[in-house]
Design a protein around this motif. Structure first.
Motif, PDB file in Angstrom:
ATOM      1  N   UNK A  67       0.011 -28.540 -19.675  1.00 54.38           N
ATOM      2  CA  UNK A  67      -0.989 -27.184 -19.261  1.00 54.38           C
ATOM      3  C   UNK A  67      -2.348 -27.349 -20.261  1.00 54.38           C
ATOM      4  N   UNK A  68      -3.732 -27.604 -19.739  1.00 55.58           N
ATOM      5  CA  UNK A  68      -4.799 -27.370 -19.806  1.00 55.58           C
ATOM      6  C   UNK A  68      -5.522 -26.873 -20.716  1.00 55.58           C
ATOM      7  N   UNK A  69      -6.033 -26.487 -21.464  1.00 63.44           N
ATOM      8  CA  UNK A  69      -6.708 -25.714 -22.160  1.00 63.44           C
ATOM      9  C   UNK A  69      -7.195 -24.999 -21.822  1.00 63.44           C
ATOM     10  N   UNK A  70      -8.448 -24.960 -20.712  1.00 63.61           N
ATOM     11  CA  UNK A  70      -9.534 -24.295 -19.866  1.00 63.61           C
ATOM     12  C   UNK A  70      -8.517 -23.317 -18.912  1.00 63.61           C
ATOM     13  N   UNK A  71      -7.539 -24.237 -18.087  1.00 63.25           N
ATOM     14  CA  UNK A  71      -6.429 -23.298 -17.472  1.00 63.25           C
ATOM     15  C   UNK A  71      -5.748 -22.462 -18.842  1.00 63.25           C
ATOM     16  N   UNK A  72      -5.359 -22.421 -19.556  1.00 68.25           N
ATOM     17  CA  UNK A  72      -4.887 -21.478 -20.121  1.00 68.25           C
ATOM     18  C   UNK A  72      -5.603 -20.773 -20.727  1.00 68.25           C
ATOM     19  N   UNK A  73      -7.259 -20.380 -20.645  1.00 71.17           N
ATOM     20  CA  UNK A  73      -7.715 -19.743 -21.375  1.00 71.17           C
ATOM     21  C   UNK A  73      -8.028 -18.579 -19.886  1.00 71.17           C
ATOM     22  N   UNK A  74      -7.906 -19.068 -18.775  1.00 68.79           N
ATOM     23  CA  UNK A  74      -8.157 -18.426 -17.262  1.00 68.79           C
ATOM     24  C   UNK A  74      -6.936 -17.634 -17.107  1.00 68.79           C
ATOM     25  N   UNK A  75      -5.761 -18.548 -17.559  1.00 72.01           N
ATOM     26  CA  UNK A  75      -4.558 -17.346 -17.312  1.00 72.01           C
ATOM     27  C   UNK A  75      -4.067 -15.647 -18.875  1.00 72.01           C
ATOM     28  N   UNK A  76      -4.922 -15.501 -19.657  1.00 72.38           N
ATOM     29  CA  UNK A  76      -4.629 -15.294 -20.599  1.00 72.38           C
ATOM     30  C   UNK A  76      -5.307 -14.084 -19.948  1.00 72.38           C
ATOM     31  N   UNK A  77      -4.753 -12.634 -19.899  1.00 70.85           N
ATOM     32  CA  UNK A  77      -5.539 -11.209 -19.335  1.00 70.85           C
ATOM     33  C   UNK A  77      -6.687 -10.418 -20.152  1.00 70.85           C
ATOM     34  N   UNK A  78      -6.387 -10.462 -21.489  1.00 65.80           N
ATOM     35  CA  UNK A  78      -7.051 -10.197 -22.398  1.00 65.80           C
ATOM     36  C   UNK A  78      -7.516 -11.055 -23.849  1.00 65.80           C
ATOM     37  N   UNK A  79      -8.436 -12.068 -23.436  1.00 69.06           N
ATOM     38  CA  UNK A  79      -8.072 -13.652 -24.847  1.00 69.06           C
ATOM     39  C   UNK A  79      -9.244 -12.977 -26.053  1.00 69.06           C
ATOM     40  N   UNK A  80      -8.725 -13.192 -26.816  1.00 71.97           N
ATOM     41  CA  UNK A  80      -8.998 -12.876 -28.543  1.00 71.97           C
ATOM     42  C   UNK A  80     -10.583 -14.188 -28.287  1.00 71.97           C
ATOM     43  N   UNK A  81     -11.085 -14.370 -29.615  1.00 69.75           N
ATOM     44  CA  UNK A  81     -12.713 -14.936 -29.621  1.00 69.75           C
ATOM     45  C   UNK A  81     -11.384 -16.651 -30.493  1.00 69.75           C
TER      46      UNK A  81
ATOM     47  N   UNK B 287       4.023 -11.210 -27.015  1.00 72.50           N
ATOM     48  CA  UNK B 287       4.597 -11.091 -27.746  1.00 72.50           C
ATOM     49  C   UNK B 287       3.905 -10.260 -28.290  1.00 72.50           C
ATOM     50  N   UNK B 288       3.099 -11.286 -29.127  1.00 72.16           N
ATOM     51  CA  UNK B 288       1.959 -10.890 -30.408  1.00 72.16           C
ATOM     52  C   UNK B 288       0.656 -10.958 -30.643  1.00 72.16           C
ATOM     53  N   UNK B 289       0.098 -10.464 -30.544  1.00 78.37           N
ATOM     54  CA  UNK B 289      -2.083 -10.669 -30.545  1.00 78.37           C
ATOM     55  C   UNK B 289      -2.569 -11.485 -32.412  1.00 78.37           C
ATOM     56  N   UNK B 290      -3.245 -12.285 -31.791  1.00 73.12           N
ATOM     57  CA  UNK B 290      -4.001 -12.784 -33.092  1.00 73.12           C
ATOM     58  C   UNK B 290      -5.913 -12.529 -32.405  1.00 73.12           C
ATOM     59  N   UNK B 291      -6.544 -12.684 -33.522  1.00 72.23           N
ATOM     60  CA  UNK B 291      -7.746 -12.791 -34.246  1.00 72.23           C
ATOM     61  C   UNK B 291      -9.201 -14.027 -33.093  1.00 72.23           C
ATOM     62  N   UNK B 292      -8.197 -15.069 -33.047  1.00 74.81           N
ATOM     63  CA  UNK B 292      -8.338 -16.502 -33.288  1.00 74.81           C
ATOM     64  C   UNK B 292      -7.895 -17.324 -32.358  1.00 74.81           C
ATOM     65  N   UNK B 293      -8.745 -18.200 -32.114  1.00 77.45           N
ATOM     66  CA  UNK B 293      -7.379 -18.994 -31.272  1.00 77.45           C
ATOM     67  C   UNK B 293      -8.378 -20.408 -31.158  1.00 77.45           C
ATOM     68  N   UNK B 294      -8.101 -21.652 -32.611  1.00 77.08           N
ATOM     69  CA  UNK B 294      -8.415 -23.193 -32.308  1.00 77.08           C
ATOM     70  C   UNK B 294      -8.157 -24.114 -30.995  1.00 77.08           C
ATOM     71  N   UNK B 295      -8.262 -24.035 -29.921  1.00 79.07           N
ATOM     72  CA  UNK B 295      -7.787 -25.033 -29.423  1.00 79.07           C
ATOM     73  C   UNK B 295      -8.186 -26.312 -28.736  1.00 79.07           C
ATOM     74  N   UNK B 296      -7.552 -26.780 -27.907  1.00 79.17           N
ATOM     75  CA  UNK B 296      -7.220 -28.195 -27.643  1.00 79.17           C
ATOM     76  C   UNK B 296      -7.596 -28.340 -25.929  1.00 79.17           C
ATOM     77  N   UNK B 297      -8.402 -29.153 -25.778  1.00 77.44           N
ATOM     78  CA  UNK B 297      -8.583 -29.118 -24.012  1.00 77.44           C
ATOM     79  C   UNK B 297      -7.332 -29.921 -23.672  1.00 77.44           C
ATOM     80  N   UNK B 298      -7.744 -31.055 -24.348  1.00 78.42           N
ATOM     81  CA  UNK B 298      -6.707 -31.851 -22.986  1.00 78.42           C
ATOM     82  C   UNK B 298      -5.371 -32.300 -23.824  1.00 78.42           C
ATOM     83  N   UNK B 299      -4.491 -31.006 -23.163  1.00 78.97           N
ATOM     84  CA  UNK B 299      -2.632 -31.147 -23.560  1.00 78.97           C
ATOM     85  C   UNK B 299      -2.206 -31.472 -22.303  1.00 78.97           C
ATOM     86  N   UNK B 300      -1.106 -31.553 -22.767  1.00 78.09           N
ATOM     87  CA  UNK B 300      -0.274 -31.581 -21.736  1.00 78.09           C
ATOM     88  C   UNK B 300       0.395 -30.445 -21.218  1.00 78.09           C
TER      89      UNK B 300
END
Length: 233
Positions: free
Chosen positions: A60-74, A45-58
């Motif tokens: 859903x892992x960080x890179x799996x999260x990135x792959x799920x985004x249709x349009x990723x911000x920086x 529902x919202x957009x951002x310009x930049x994401x600070x992303x950790x990888x090892x999270x419960x």
């Protein structure tokens, strides 16, 4: 203004990133997310310009999260695991920061991510026509016409700004970032996260402060090179 999102399951990591971002002008926190599923829900529902992303999270892992985004911000990865760097760059992240990271390293990553949006200039190229020589500011429930030459400096005051004039001052219902855009004129320079000054009213520059009339204005680290350029003019 650039909106950013923090995605990390560690509270301390959130505090460090936010503290660093608070030192960088025109970065605005959109939301803190403590897992990637929460971030996905927010980004629907919202957009951002930049994401600070950790990888090892419960969940859903960080890179799996990135792959799920249709349009990723920086994206700037902030992690304690260096072995995933190559995979990160294959996903076109902007930078890969290993915890613990210094502010200087963090700043380089942010500047790289926002090189188009985040400019180290004091003026955004619109709003005021220099030929007019005045601006309307909203204060005390009315729009007041102010001569640009009468402005000594502007100081941030939360969601407001104090405009210090020759012999007067106004409390304006505009953030300092909005005032930067409104004072689109070479007569002004932003010298600190919280201050804009009129160039012609600078009496002296000494160390990390500027004297304007009877006021000493601090020079922010991020703006030091801009202020130094005045000495070379």
């Amino acid at each position: 203004m650039s909106k950013y999102l923090i995605i990390d399951d560690e509270h301390m990591a959130h505090e460090i990133i936010k503290d660093y971002c608070d030192l960088i002008p025109d970065l605005v926190l959109a939301k803190r997310c403590y897992d990637a599923l929460e971030a996905l829900e927010y980004l629907r529902k919202n957009s951002v310009d930049l994401i600070f992303l950790d990888l090892n999270m419960p969940k859903l892992k960080g890179f799996d999260f990135l792959r799920s985004l249709p349009n990723s911000p920086k994206v700037i990865v902030t992690t304690a695991y260096k072995e995933f760097a190559v995979e990160g760059y294959e996903l076109e992240i902007t930078d890969y920061l290993l915890k613990p990271f210094s502010f200087e390293r963090f700043l380089r990553a942010v500047n790289k991510a926002l090189q188009e949006e985040q400019k180290q200039t004091s003026i955004v190229e619109h709003e005021v026509n220099p030929k007019l020589g005045f601006i309307f500011l909203y204060s005390d429930k009315k729009h007041i016409q102010i001569k640009l030459d009468d402005i000594l400096y502007v100081e941030a005051a939360g969601n407001y700004s104090k405009v210090i004039l020759k012999g007067n001052q106004l409390l304006v219902r505009s953030k300092i970032s909005d005032m930067v855009e409104k004072l689109n004129d070479e007569r002004f320079i932003r010298v600190h996260k919280s201050f804009i000054v009129a160039r012609k009213n600078i009496l002296s520059i000494e160390g990390n402060r500027i004297l304007v009339a009877d006021w000493h204005i601090p020079i922010g680290k991020f703006y030091k090179s801009q202020v130094d350029s005045l000495l070379k003019a």
